[in-house]
Design an enzyme around this catalytic site. Structure first.
Site, short mmCIF file in Angstrom:
data_model
loop_
_atom_site.label_atom_id
_atom_site.label_comp_id
_atom_site.label_asym_id
_atom_site.label_seq_id
_atom_site.Cartn_x
_atom_site.Cartn_y
_atom_site.Cartn_z
N ALA A 65 0.96 -1.12 -0.04
CA ALA A 65 0.08 -0.09 -0.07
C ALA A 65 0.82 1.40 0.04
CB ALA A 65 -0.72 -0.02 1.25
N GLY A 108 0.08 -5.32 0.44
CA GLY A 108 -0.93 -5.36 -0.48
C GLY A 108 -0.77 -5.99 -1.53
N GLU A 111 -1.16 -9.68 -0.97
CA GLU A 111 -2.53 -9.92 -0.74
C GLU A 111 -3.30 -9.97 -2.20
OE1 GLU A 111 -3.61 -8.20 3.48
OE2 GLU A 111 -2.55 -6.74 2.16
N GLU A 131 4.13 -6.06 7.20
CA GLU A 131 3.32 -4.83 7.84
C GLU A 131 3.74 -4.62 9.44
OE1 GLU A 131 0.70 -6.27 4.46
OE2 GLU A 131 1.88 -7.16 5.90
#
Length: 257
Positions: A65, A108, A111, A131
């Site tokens: 992200a 992300g 993911e 993260e």
């Protein structure tokens, strides 16, 4: 439709979406994920498209992200805007989606790759959920989908240490379907996508739904669901055509109905 942060193009019956923020390793900004959702919805409703490929650049599929964008968001803002919800458009797509991963797929990026139906990875690919290093945890299904793919121990290892997993390890533990030399990875993925795109769209959607069901309930429930879908496909024209063509030793001409 023109996009700023992605490239979306049709190659025969395959829709190809490429993340296009190479200067920041395809960091997943709100603008990029909004465009991703639009592109997927466009291909989803395009009757000429039967399979999607999702990819990034040589250096990175997506390196997570956009931290600059989300650093100062408040809890109320995150909840009010349902932050990350756009990303789930990948998982919700009813047509098959192949992730082609070169370089980094972190946070992300990892993911979103896991939301795809399977991953074809370059031998340069590296996966991770780092993260924990910035004081948070995966927020787009990383702890959940990763555990389904690689088991509790590997998922805990990645989420608690933040370490990266290379393509070969990812293939060994079932996260990646194939590892291909970097120079050949897009060609391999396109060959797979074109093969998929040549099949009945109805049957493809049914197969995808049936496999996904295996991860949502018990084995007995999944097998029963699979059998009922199998039975239902005998009401389609494509089933009649496929079996007639097989017996006649000719290539089937599917009509997606």
């Amino acid at each position: 439709m023109s996009y700023q942060y992605i490239i979306a193009e049709k190659q025969g019956r395959v829709g190809v979406i490429t993340f296009n923020r190479p200067d920041v390793l395809n960091a997943l900004s709100r603008g990029l994920t909004a465009e991703l959702r639009q592109a997927i919805e466009t291909f989803e409703t395009d009757s000429e498209i039967n399979c999607l490929i999702l990819t990034g650049s040589e250096r990175a599929f997506a390196a997570g992200a956009d931290i600059n964008e989300m650093q100062n968001l408040t809890v109320s803002e995150l909840i009010a805007n349902d932050f990350i919800e756009d990303w789930e458009s990948v998982a919700r797509c009813r047509k098959p989606v192949i992730a082609v991963v070169r370089g980094f797929a972190l946070g992300g990026g990892c993911e979103i790759a896991l939301m795809c139906d399977f991953i074809i990875a370059s031998d340069t690919a590296k996966f991770g959920q780092p993260e924990i290093k910035i004081g948070v945890i995966p927020g787009a299904g990383g702890s959940q989908r990763l555990a389904h793919f690689v088991g509790k121990s590997k998922a805990m290892d990645m989420c608690l240490t933040g370490r990266m997993m290379d393509a070969q390890e990812a293939e060994r533990c079932g996260m990646v379907a194939r590892v291909v030399p970097d120079a050949d990875v897009m060609g391999e993925a396109m060959t797979a996508a074109e093969a998929i795109a040549g099949y009945s769209q109805v049957a493809l959607m049914a197969a995808k739904e049936a496999v996904n069901k295996a991860f949502e309930g018990g084995l007995g429930e999944g097998v029963h669901f699979e059998r009922r879908i199998f039975h239902a496909l005998f009401a389609t024209e494509d089933q009649k055509e496929g079996m007639s063509a097989f017996l006649a030793k000719r290539k089937p001409e599917f009509k997606d109905r």
